[in-house]
Design an enzyme around this catalytic site. Structure first.
Site, PDB file in Angstrom:
ATOM      1  N   LYS A 181       0.872  -1.182   0.000  1.00 18.02           N
ATOM      2  CA  LYS A 181       0.000   0.000   0.000  1.00 18.02           C
ATOM      3  C   LYS A 181       0.909   1.231   0.000  1.00 18.02           C
ATOM      4  O   LYS A 181       1.439   1.626   1.036  1.00 18.02           O
ATOM      5  CB  LYS A 181      -0.889  -0.074   1.248  1.00 18.02           C
ATOM      6  CG  LYS A 181      -1.383   1.222   1.814  1.00 18.02           C
ATOM      7  CD  LYS A 181      -2.503   1.799   1.009  1.00 18.02           C
ATOM      8  CE  LYS A 181      -2.810   3.206   1.475  1.00 18.02           C
ATOM      9  NZ  LYS A 181      -1.910   4.211   0.920  1.00 18.02           N
ATOM     10  N   GLU A 256       8.474   1.651  11.393  1.00 16.23           N
ATOM     11  CA  GLU A 256       9.545   2.643  11.209  1.00 16.23           C
ATOM     12  C   GLU A 256       8.850   3.992  11.204  1.00 16.23           C
ATOM     13  O   GLU A 256       8.143   4.332  10.244  1.00 16.23           O
ATOM     14  CB  GLU A 256      10.272   2.418   9.867  1.00 16.23           C
ATOM     15  CG  GLU A 256      10.957   1.063   9.730  1.00 16.23           C
ATOM     16  CD  GLU A 256      12.181   0.911  10.612  1.00 16.23           C
ATOM     17  OE1 GLU A 256      12.630   1.907  11.193  1.00 16.23           O
ATOM     18  OE2 GLU A 256      12.670  -0.216  10.744  1.00 16.23           O
ATOM     19  N   CYS A 290      12.752  11.049   7.608  1.00 14.41           N
ATOM     20  CA  CYS A 290      12.526  10.695   9.004  1.00 14.41           C
ATOM     21  C   CYS A 290      13.774  10.962   9.836  1.00 14.41           C
ATOM     22  O   CYS A 290      13.692  11.295  11.005  1.00 14.41           O
ATOM     23  CB  CYS A 290      12.130   9.233   9.104  1.00 14.41           C
ATOM     24  SG  CYS A 290      13.276   8.135   8.265  1.00 14.41           S
ATOM     25  N   GLU A 391       7.724  16.575  15.160  1.00 14.25           N
ATOM     26  CA  GLU A 391       8.337  16.381  13.838  1.00 14.25           C
ATOM     27  C   GLU A 391       7.693  17.339  12.831  1.00 14.25           C
ATOM     28  O   GLU A 391       6.469  17.369  12.708  1.00 14.25           O
ATOM     29  CB  GLU A 391       8.128  14.936  13.379  1.00 14.25           C
ATOM     30  CG  GLU A 391       8.847  14.639  12.082  1.00 14.25           C
ATOM     31  CD  GLU A 391       8.598  13.214  11.595  1.00 14.25           C
ATOM     32  OE1 GLU A 391       7.446  12.754  11.651  1.00 14.25           O
ATOM     33  OE2 GLU A 391       9.570  12.584  11.147  1.00 14.25           O
TER      34      GLU A 391
END
Ligand code: NAD
Length: 497
Positions: A181, A256, A290, A391
């Site tokens: 996906k 992750e 990330c 973030e």
């Protein structure tokens, strides 16, 4: 003229249970983030399509051709996938550039890394031993590893071909079926990769690709009883939701997730290297990484001189056309994401931050048509400020001075995340000391953002669970089974008692 080779993704069809066809949800208009021109309309999957893909993946897997293929033969298929990726290297790099707006130099590296990932896991598969464990009686004990079944692989938009390969290669190597996906806004490369898998000889139905809404299709995949493992890369909140569902199903999950990685520059660092490294760490990929080094700690004795050089460097970065070999920073992924980055900068300023550079969109040229944002550096904030804790996933760096090593380590670790960190110093003893105290899955010393498929990658704390890459990366997609072989001619004593 179409801006890329459409034969890589004919008709925008998607792959469900070995069949290329249109999905049953509304089509998605894939846009080029650099100017919002239309790439193409891509079909998307509905919840029913997702359930069908899982059921067909399970049937294909149960049929057994892939799961029981001898490892060296399965490895051959993976080597062929790598070769086909490299044969289409330039076309895939251009497709990835159109899909998410990364500069072409970067997408070429990502495509090559995807091929290397398939090669690496093919080699792991061929050379992976199973174990004869020490016997404690008249029996032989063995530990063997078997595929899990249907894996749902859910990936984000920032480096699609690399993220897809990091899941597909070990999951396929291990003999599983995969329902992939991709992120809603970057479906193109994943579809192209699935065609390559088919062409290389992966049996029909073993790989499906479902572009479309994560909250709909992703959710169906995670909850489906025939999905036996989820491997997810994406944001921490979505990851937490997946972990909750996985807990109810008692299903293994690899996550992750996000990061807010600290980089620290000591007064004895090689300043030229550190300036370049810090700029690269935060501004490459427009900060949409990330592992972006988004919190900077600089020793107070060099703070002013270092920051002057850093800001000069940031102002010189070439932000622009991703198709140019010269470009260092492309656009952000979408208008909505750029607005979120802008909101964070506004919050930083409201909290008392001072803007040293950036903080705005480029104006007055063709970049106004895309989602560009200037490299941005703020100072004057504490590590507890929101923009140091949350973030941002954009080209925004917050710089802070530090005085001593112990306080620095406290502050660097004062984060819910624990993905990565960077240390710049010439003192190897200090580098060792600090690296061992940092709460992060990866620490770079006098470098940043280097990656090797042979080295494991994982997040600590809310940056994730499970490992990707490295020789044992393949085991994340296998289940262990113990075999006991009785070697005694006499019956078991209990039966005789
Ligand atoms: P996201 O979490 O919004 O989406 C990731 C994927 O999950 C997409 O495919 C999305 O469609 C799907 N999804 C969304 N809702 C879902 C649901 N309810 N159930 C199942 N799937 C769902 O993340 P994003 O915006 O695509 O990517 C950015 C995030 O990814 C950042 O937080 C970044 O740090 C993280 N990331 C982490 C790593 C790593 O290796 N640690 C690498 C790259 C990106």
């Amino acid at each position: 003229m179409t801006p890329f080779d459409t034969s890589l993704v004919p008709n925008g069809d998607i792959l469900i249970g070995g069949e290329w066809r249109q999905g049953r949800a509304a089509p998605f208009a894939s846009l080029y983030p650099a100017d919002q021109s239309l790439n193409m309309e891509v079909s998307t999957a509905s919840a029913e399509d997702a359930a069908e893909a899982v059921e067909k993946a399970h049937a294909a897997w149960k049929q057994g051709e892939w799961a029981t293929m001898k490892p060296h033969l399965r490895a051959l298929v993976l080597y062929r996938i790598a070769d086909l990726i490299m044969q289409r290297h330039e076309a895939l790099a251009q497709l990835q550039r159109r899909d998410n707006g990364k500069p072409i130099k970067e997408t070429r590296v990502l495509v090559a890394s995807a091929a290397n990932t398939f090669r690496y896991f093919a080699a792991c598969l061929e050379t992976m031993d199973e174990e004869v464990t020490p016997s404690r009686g008249d029996y032989l004990t063995m530990s063997v590893y078997e595929p899990i079944g249907v894996i749902a692989a859910i990936t984000p938009w920032n480096s699609p071909i690399a993220s897809d390969a990091q899941k597909l290669a070990p999951a396929l190597a291990a003999g599983n079926a995969v329902v992939l996906k991709p992120a809603e806004v970057t479906p193109l490369v994943s579809l192209a990769l699935a065609r390559i898998c088919e062409e290389a000889g992966v049996p029909k139905g073993i790989v499906s690709v479902l572009p479309g809404k994560g909250s709909v299709i992703g959710d169906v995949l995670v909850r489906h009883p025939l999905v036996r493992k989820v491997s997810f890369t994406g944001g921490t909140e979505v990851g937490r939701g997946i972990a909750r569902i996985a807990a109810d199903k008692l299903m293994p999950v690899s996550l992750e997730l996000g990061g807010k990685s600290p980089t620290m520059v000591f007064e004895d660092a090689d300043i030229d290297h550190a300036v370049n490294g810090v700029l690269y760490g935060i501004f490459s990929s427009s900060g949409e990484a990330c592992i972006a080094g988004s919190r900077l700690f600089v020793q107070r004795s060099i703070y002013d001189t270092f920051m002057k050089r850093l800001v000069e460097g940031a102002r010189k970065l070439r932000v622009g056309d991703p198709s140019s070999e010269n470009t260092q920073m492309g656009p952000l992924i979408t208008a909505k994401h750029r607005e979120s980055v802008e909101r964070y900068v506004a919050i930083g300023l409201e909290e008392g931050g001072r803007l040293l550079c950036g903080g705005e969109r480029p104006v007055g040229d063709q970049r106004e048509h895309g989602f560009f944002y200037q490299p941005t550096i703020l100072e004057g904030l504490k590590n507890s400020a929101r923009i140091c804790q949350e973030e941002i996933f954009g080209p925004v760096l917050v710089a802070m001075p530090f005085d001593d090593e112990a306080a620095l380590i406290e502050e660097a670790n004062d984060s819910v995340f624990g993905l990565a960190a960077g240390i710049w110093t010439r003192d190897y003893k200090r580098a060792w000391r600090v690296a061992r105290k940092l709460e992060a899955g990866t620490v770079w010393i006098n470098t940043y953002k280097l990656f090797s498929i042979s080295t494991p990658f994982s997040g600590w704390k809310e940056s994730g669970m499970g490992r990707e890459k490295g020789r044992l990366g393949i085991r994340e997609y296998m289940q262990q089974k113990s075999l006991y072989w009785g070697l005694n001619d006499a019956p078991l004593p209990w039966a005789n008692a």
